[in-house]
Design a protein around this motif. Structure first.
Motif, PDB file in Angstrom:
ATOM      1  N   SER A   1       0.810  -1.222   0.000  1.00  0.00           N
ATOM      2  CA  SER A   1       0.000   0.000   0.000  1.00  0.00           C
ATOM      3  C   SER A   1       0.838   1.264   0.000  1.00  0.00           C
ATOM      4  O   SER A   1       0.490   2.249  -0.664  1.00  0.00           O
ATOM      5  CB  SER A   1      -0.934   0.006   1.221  1.00  0.00           C
ATOM      6  OG  SER A   1      -0.215  -0.227   2.411  1.00  0.00           O
TER       7      SER A   1
ATOM      8  N   ASP B   1      -6.238  -1.172   0.874  1.00  0.00           N
ATOM      9  CA  ASP B   1      -5.458  -1.524  -0.311  1.00  0.00           C
ATOM     10  C   ASP B   1      -5.519  -3.017  -0.594  1.00  0.00           C
ATOM     11  O   ASP B   1      -5.706  -3.443  -1.732  1.00  0.00           O
ATOM     12  CB  ASP B   1      -4.007  -1.082  -0.124  1.00  0.00           C
ATOM     13  CG  ASP B   1      -3.172  -1.320  -1.368  1.00  0.00           C
ATOM     14  OD1 ASP B   1      -3.248  -0.494  -2.294  1.00  0.00           O
ATOM     15  OD2 ASP B   1      -2.453  -2.337  -1.427  1.00  0.00           O
TER      16      ASP B   1
ATOM     17  N   ALA C   1      -1.593   6.674  -0.735  1.00  0.00           N
ATOM     18  CA  ALA C   1      -1.531   6.190   0.642  1.00  0.00           C
ATOM     19  C   ALA C   1      -1.169   7.314   1.601  1.00  0.00           C
ATOM     20  O   ALA C   1      -1.774   7.460   2.670  1.00  0.00           O
ATOM     21  CB  ALA C   1      -0.512   5.054   0.748  1.00  0.00           C
TER      22      ALA C   1
ATOM     23  N   TYR D   1      -8.853   6.589   0.699  1.00  0.00           N
ATOM     24  CA  TYR D   1      -7.760   5.919  -0.003  1.00  0.00           C
ATOM     25  C   TYR D   1      -8.275   5.182  -1.235  1.00  0.00           C
ATOM     26  O   TYR D   1      -7.663   5.238  -2.314  1.00  0.00           O
ATOM     27  CB  TYR D   1      -7.047   4.930   0.913  1.00  0.00           C
ATOM     28  CG  TYR D   1      -6.018   4.106   0.156  1.00  0.00           C
ATOM     29  CD1 TYR D   1      -4.803   4.665  -0.212  1.00  0.00           C
ATOM     30  CD2 TYR D   1      -6.290   2.798  -0.241  1.00  0.00           C
ATOM     31  CE1 TYR D   1      -3.867   3.944  -0.941  1.00  0.00           C
ATOM     32  CE2 TYR D   1      -5.368   2.067  -0.967  1.00  0.00           C
ATOM     33  CZ  TYR D   1      -4.157   2.647  -1.322  1.00  0.00           C
ATOM     34  OH  TYR D   1      -3.252   1.928  -2.047  1.00  0.00           O
TER      35      TYR D   1
ATOM     36  N   ARG E   1      -6.907   6.079  -4.818  1.00  0.00           N
ATOM     37  CA  ARG E   1      -6.119   5.031  -5.485  1.00  0.00           C
ATOM     38  C   ARG E   1      -6.724   4.626  -6.833  1.00  0.00           C
ATOM     39  O   ARG E   1      -6.002   4.312  -7.788  1.00  0.00           O
ATOM     40  CB  ARG E   1      -6.054   3.817  -4.557  1.00  0.00           C
ATOM     41  CG  ARG E   1      -5.297   2.624  -5.097  1.00  0.00           C
ATOM     42  CD  ARG E   1      -3.807   2.889  -5.248  1.00  0.00           C
ATOM     43  NE  ARG E   1      -3.115   1.655  -5.531  1.00  0.00           N
ATOM     44  CZ  ARG E   1      -3.103   1.043  -6.709  1.00  0.00           C
ATOM     45  NH1 ARG E   1      -3.788   1.554  -7.710  1.00  0.00           N
ATOM     46  NH2 ARG E   1      -2.450  -0.085  -6.872  1.00  0.00           N
TER      47      ARG E   1
END
Length: 446
Positions: A94, A363, A395, A431, A435
């Motif tokens: 991650s 993640d 992250a 996140y 991401r």
């Protein structure tokens, strides 16, 4: 000579544990997490709750908080069981192969602080026992002796720890049962249940819930380090949840009970449960078992701190950081007043680790669907986890947001029922969004 001795040290490292050599079954996993958390610091946490809260309210908060707070630890433990990797190696997935060194350093320093507190508490208990038997008292000496023994056990690696934890779990269960029995003979539990609240530690239900959650989160960095040795995912999940929740109820319940009765009898509250229990005629056995429980927990701290260092410097042999961290723990335990800010330390841990592991869990389970390429995680360039020069920007942005919220909701404008769960969920969600659609790593675009 030392080279010959080092052959008997644990050969633990970052390489994944082989499925055929995994040593923890259901009983061992349950005992590991029971012995780990039935410890004096957890007892102290329970002592903080009463008389600020009614006993029944405190225990309900402990049950709900530990039952929920342990779930992220169970998830990280499952990550370790599936991959055979330590927690901080999993963080490479991650944070990136180089980015994971930052949480490794934070974890190393935090576990050092934990080991200082544990070493002092073990020294206090041993000093009490020796003074009770011989009249001789030397807190500094006994603290150093305790931490030296911790170092020797930690050098043996995870196999030595697993054996010791089984006996610690049995000892603490016997202690708790005996203490409750003795107090039940001398006091009426009805008086404890009817005891009015009295503000002493400024503990509200929200702060209590946050402290219980933070206690669970403080163990997350160690989850995969030990559960990677579990024989199956079911063993890892069930053993961890049952062992931890039972341990928390037992230890915090014991702390709350002793604290309540000490207030009812006009005794002065202290950080040393052995001294409190001496007022009930149970000081020496309590001192001995508290000493053993603190020792085994501290071994886990030193062991995992050593693995965190290995993630920063992978080519180092395990015994070298273990030896250095053990020596630093001995020195740190001599710092004056390290127990004075114990409550604040628990809340700081929550602020640091909750967003960090929200990113790691999101993640693994949301982005990578529960599957990391182990060989690439262990490679020098990180493979698909190299991100931007070894750092995953999504992250660190999500972590920064979560840490800021944890600070604001925990210290500036506290939420009624604590910041832990909102921070965890918001960090994980932010996140996942960053991401997937905003800060997409180059490795993914390639």
């Amino acid at each position: 000579m030392f080279k010959h001795l080092s052959q008997h040290f644990g050969q633990d490292g970052l390489a994944p544990t082989d499925q055929g050599h995994r040593s923890l079954g259901l009983g061992g996993t349950t005992a590991l997490w029971l012995g780990a958390n039935v410890v004096v610091t957890t007892i102290l946490t329970g002592m903080l709750l009463v008389p600020d809260l009614k006993f029944t309210q405190a225990m309900l908060i402990v049950l709900i908080g530990s039952g929920i707070g342990i779930l992220p630890l169970v998830l990280v433990g499952l990550m370790g069981q599936r991959s055979g990797l330590t927690t901080m190696v999993l963080a490479r997935g991650s944070y990136g192969v180089h980015g994971a060194k930052l949480p490794s350093l934070v974890n190393l320093l935090t576990l050092l602080a934990w080991s200082w507190i544990q070493a002092l508490l073990a020294g206090m208990s041993l000093n009490y026992a020796v003074e009770h038997l011989t009249g001789y008292s030397n807190l500094a000496l006994f603290t150093i002796l305790c931490e030296t023994l911790v170092l020797l056990i930690a050098l043996r690696g995870h196999l030595g720890i697993e054996r010791v934890e089984r006996w610690a779990a049995i000892g603490m269960l016997l202690l708790a049962g005996a203490v409750f029995y003795v107090m039940g003979q001398q006091f009426e539990f009805e008086s404890l249940l009817a005891m009015p609240t009295e503000p002493r530690n400024e503990i509200t239900p929200g702060i209590a819930f946050d402290i219980v959650i933070a206690t669970a989160f403080s163990w997350i960095p160690l989850a995969a380090d030990y559960n990677r040795n579990c024989r199956s995912q079911g063993v890892a999940a069930v053993g961890t949840w049952v062992g931890y929740v039972a341990a928390t109820l037992l230890a915090m319940g014991l702390g709350a009970t002793v604290s309540g009765f000490s207030v009812l009898t006009g005794m002065e509250q202290t950080y040393d449960p052995a001294v409190l229990l001496a007022g009930f005629g149970f000081g020496l056995p309590a001192a001995i078992v508290v000493f053993l429980s603190v020792m085994t927990t501290n071994v886990m701290c030193v062991y995992s701190a050593s693995l965190s260092y290995l993630n920063i410097s992978p080519n180092t042999r395990f015994w070298k950081p273990a030896l250095c961290i053990g020596v630093l723990s001995i020195l740190g335990s001599q710092i004056p007043g390290i127990l004075d800010n114990f409550q604040s330390f628990l809340l700081v841990i929550g602020s640091v680790f909750i967003p960090a592991f929200a990113v790691l869990i999101a993640d693994y389970f949301l982005i990578h669907k529960g599957d990391y390429a182990v060989d690439e995680l262990l490679s020098e360039d990180g493979g698909r986890y190299r991100y931007l020069n070894g750092f995953n920007p999504a992250a660190f942005v999500a972590y920064g947001l979560g840490a800021a919220l944890a600070y604001y909701w925990g210290w500036v404008s506290p939420l009624a029922w604590g910041a832990s769960l909102p921070v965890f969920l918001i960090t994980a969600a932010s996140y996942a969004v960053l991401r997937r659609w905003v800060l997409v790593p180059r490795a993914q675009l390639a």
